[in-house]
Design a protein around this motif. Structure first.
Motif, PDB file in Angstrom:
ATOM      1  N   HIS A  28       0.852  -1.193   0.000  1.00 50.90           N
ATOM      2  CA  HIS A  28       0.000   0.000   0.000  1.00 50.90           C
ATOM      3  C   HIS A  28       0.887   1.243   0.000  1.00 50.90           C
ATOM      4  CE1 HIS A  28      -3.132   2.844   0.977  1.00 50.90           C
ATOM      5  NE2 HIS A  28      -4.038   1.885   0.896  1.00 50.90           N
ATOM      6  N   PRO A  29       0.676   2.174  -0.933  1.00 52.40           N
ATOM      7  CA  PRO A  29       1.569   3.336  -1.037  1.00 52.40           C
ATOM      8  C   PRO A  29       1.461   4.305   0.134  1.00 52.40           C
ATOM      9  CG  PRO A  29      -0.279   3.561  -2.548  1.00 52.40           C
ATOM     10  CD  PRO A  29      -0.355   2.172  -1.986  1.00 52.40           C
ATOM     11  N   ASN A  30       0.374   4.254   0.898  1.00 58.98           N
ATOM     12  CA  ASN A  30       0.203   5.211   2.000  1.00 58.98           C
ATOM     13  C   ASN A  30       0.808   4.744   3.306  1.00 58.98           C
ATOM     14  OD1 ASN A  30      -1.195   6.890   0.251  1.00 58.98           O
ATOM     15  ND2 ASN A  30      -3.199   6.123   0.866  1.00 58.98           N
ATOM     16  N   ASP A  31       0.596   3.469   3.650  1.00 51.45           N
ATOM     17  CA  ASP A  31       1.054   3.011   4.965  1.00 51.45           C
ATOM     18  C   ASP A  31       2.064   1.873   4.918  1.00 51.45           C
ATOM     19  OD1 ASP A  31      -0.498   0.846   4.233  1.00 51.45           O
ATOM     20  OD2 ASP A  31      -2.083   1.216   5.697  1.00 51.45           O
ATOM     21  N   GLY A  32       2.440   1.414   3.726  1.00 50.96           N
ATOM     22  CA  GLY A  32       3.445   0.367   3.606  1.00 50.96           C
ATOM     23  C   GLY A  32       2.943  -1.028   3.925  1.00 50.96           C
ATOM     24  N   ALA A  33       1.638  -1.202   4.132  1.00 51.15           N
ATOM     25  CA  ALA A  33       1.091  -2.517   4.442  1.00 51.15           C
ATOM     26  C   ALA A  33       1.212  -3.438   3.230  1.00 51.15           C
ATOM     27  CB  ALA A  33      -0.365  -2.402   4.881  1.00 51.15           C
ATOM     28  N   LEU A  34       1.413  -4.727   3.501  1.00 50.21           N
ATOM     29  CA  LEU A  34       1.554  -5.711   2.439  1.00 50.21           C
ATOM     30  C   LEU A  34       0.228  -6.441   2.227  1.00 50.21           C
ATOM     31  CD1 LEU A  34       4.566  -5.176   3.197  1.00 50.21           C
ATOM     32  CD2 LEU A  34       4.989  -7.587   2.690  1.00 50.21           C
ATOM     33  N   TYR A  35      -0.138  -6.606   0.952  1.00 47.01           N
ATOM     34  CA  TYR A  35      -1.334  -7.345   0.581  1.00 47.01           C
ATOM     35  C   TYR A  35      -0.949  -8.429  -0.412  1.00 47.01           C
ATOM     36  CZ  TYR A  35      -3.867  -3.685   2.932  1.00 47.01           C
ATOM     37  OH  TYR A  35      -4.342  -2.825   3.902  1.00 47.01           O
ATOM     38  N   LEU A  36      -1.575  -9.568  -0.280  1.00 43.89           N
ATOM     39  CA  LEU A  36      -1.260 -10.722  -1.102  1.00 43.89           C
ATOM     40  C   LEU A  36      -2.556 -11.332  -1.613  1.00 43.89           C
ATOM     41  CD1 LEU A  36       1.350 -13.437  -0.270  1.00 43.89           C
ATOM     42  CD2 LEU A  36      -0.984 -14.142  -0.787  1.00 43.89           C
ATOM     43  N   CYS A  37      -2.548 -11.736  -2.872  1.00 43.32           N
ATOM     44  CA  CYS A  37      -3.682 -12.503  -3.397  1.00 43.32           C
ATOM     45  C   CYS A  37      -3.178 -13.883  -3.774  1.00 43.32           C
ATOM     46  CB  CYS A  37      -4.346 -11.806  -4.581  1.00 43.32           C
ATOM     47  SG  CYS A  37      -3.372 -11.743  -6.101  1.00 43.32           S
ATOM     48  N   ASP A  38      -4.032 -14.868  -3.569  1.00 43.41           N
ATOM     49  CA  ASP A  38      -3.693 -16.246  -3.898  1.00 43.41           C
ATOM     50  C   ASP A  38      -4.998 -16.972  -4.176  1.00 43.41           C
ATOM     51  OD1 ASP A  38      -1.866 -18.316  -4.319  1.00 43.41           O
ATOM     52  OD2 ASP A  38      -2.015 -19.044  -2.264  1.00 43.41           O
ATOM     53  N   GLY A  39      -5.088 -17.614  -5.331  1.00 43.09           N
ATOM     54  CA  GLY A  39      -6.367 -18.202  -5.699  1.00 43.09           C
ATOM     55  C   GLY A  39      -7.404 -17.118  -5.884  1.00 43.09           C
ATOM     56  N   ASP A  40      -8.509 -17.197  -5.157  1.00 43.81           N
ATOM     57  CA  ASP A  40      -9.593 -16.222  -5.271  1.00 43.81           C
ATOM     58  C   ASP A  40      -9.711 -15.362  -4.019  1.00 43.81           C
ATOM     59  OD1 ASP A  40     -11.837 -15.052  -6.634  1.00 43.81           O
ATOM     60  OD2 ASP A  40     -13.167 -16.163  -5.285  1.00 43.81           O
ATOM     61  N   THR A  41      -8.643 -15.270  -3.235  1.00 43.16           N
ATOM     62  CA  THR A  41      -8.731 -14.572  -1.948  1.00 43.16           C
ATOM     63  C   THR A  41      -7.693 -13.462  -1.835  1.00 43.16           C
ATOM     64  OG1 THR A  41      -9.486 -16.618  -0.907  1.00 43.16           O
ATOM     65  CG2 THR A  41      -8.768 -14.874   0.566  1.00 43.16           C
TER      66      THR A  41
END
Length: 207
Positions: free
Chosen positions: A155-168
């Motif tokens: 996330h460009p604002n807070d540096g949080a990491l997001y991951l997608c895998d399959g349909d989630t």
């Protein structure tokens, strides 16, 4: 994809292209690797038209934003288990150096907070940090539960990491490696790439 899960279609891509990885540059330009020709394209995110940049001269890679002063993109090249640099004028990929680990089903994303890219890899179910000067990967933490074929974004604002895998869609805790489910994406196929806009994109922000 929204941060509550779910997806909204903006436009439909031409049948002649297959973008296996996409990334927004800092100026809002959306780049994609067209896997049919192993070519970098500029994609209009509002109508899905595209302009050719050029061939990478490599095989399949995953793309990441570059640093604040980098003129180009970074990528993971699984065929050599190496970090590469992509020239945004020509599309040409240049190998920086070996990652030092097996990178098969993997994804990479730049973090301004960490001032380096993070990468995830499904064979070892691990989060890594990447040295962009040498290409060397350093294990950060094991990912739990395991992953199969992920996409990764910061996330460009807070540096949080997001991951997608399959349909989630998941939030990835960089300290513990814990994946927390945000929600289903509602895709017909699996999600293998995430791209976080670095600046306002009107047709996306209005959704």
């Amino acid at each position: 994809a929204g941060l509550m899960g779910g997806t909204t279609e903006v436009c439909s891509l031409a049948g002649s292209v297959d973008y296996t990885t996409i990334v927004f540059d800092r100026d809002g330009t959306l780049y994609g690797l067209n896997a049919v020709q192993n070519r970098i394209d500029v994609i209009n995110p509002c109508n899905c038209s595209f302009q050719l940049v050029g061939p990478t001269s490599l095989g399949s890679i995953s793309l990441s934003l570059g640093g604040v002063t980098d003129e180009g993109l970074f990528g993971i090249y699984p065929a050599l288990d190496a970090l590469v640099h992509i020239d945004l004028v020509t599309g040409l990929g240049t190998v920086i150096g070996p990652l030092g680990y097996l990178f098969e089903a993997s994804a990479i994303a730049w973090s301004d907070t960490a001032v380096q890219p993070y990468a995830v890899e499904a064979s070892n179910d691990y989060l890594y940090s990447i040295d962009v000067a040498t290409g060397a990967a350093t294990p950060v933490v094991a990912i739990t539960p395991g992953i199969d074929d992920p996409g990764l974004a910061v996330h460009p604002n807070d540096g949080a990491l997001y991951l997608c895998d399959g349909d989630t869609l998941y939030h990835l805790d960089a300290g513990t490696g814990t994946l927390t489910s945000i929600g289903p994406l509602g895709l017909q196929g699996g999600c293998k790439t995430l791209a976080a806009p670095q600046t306002a994109v009107a047709c996306v922000d209005s959704l």
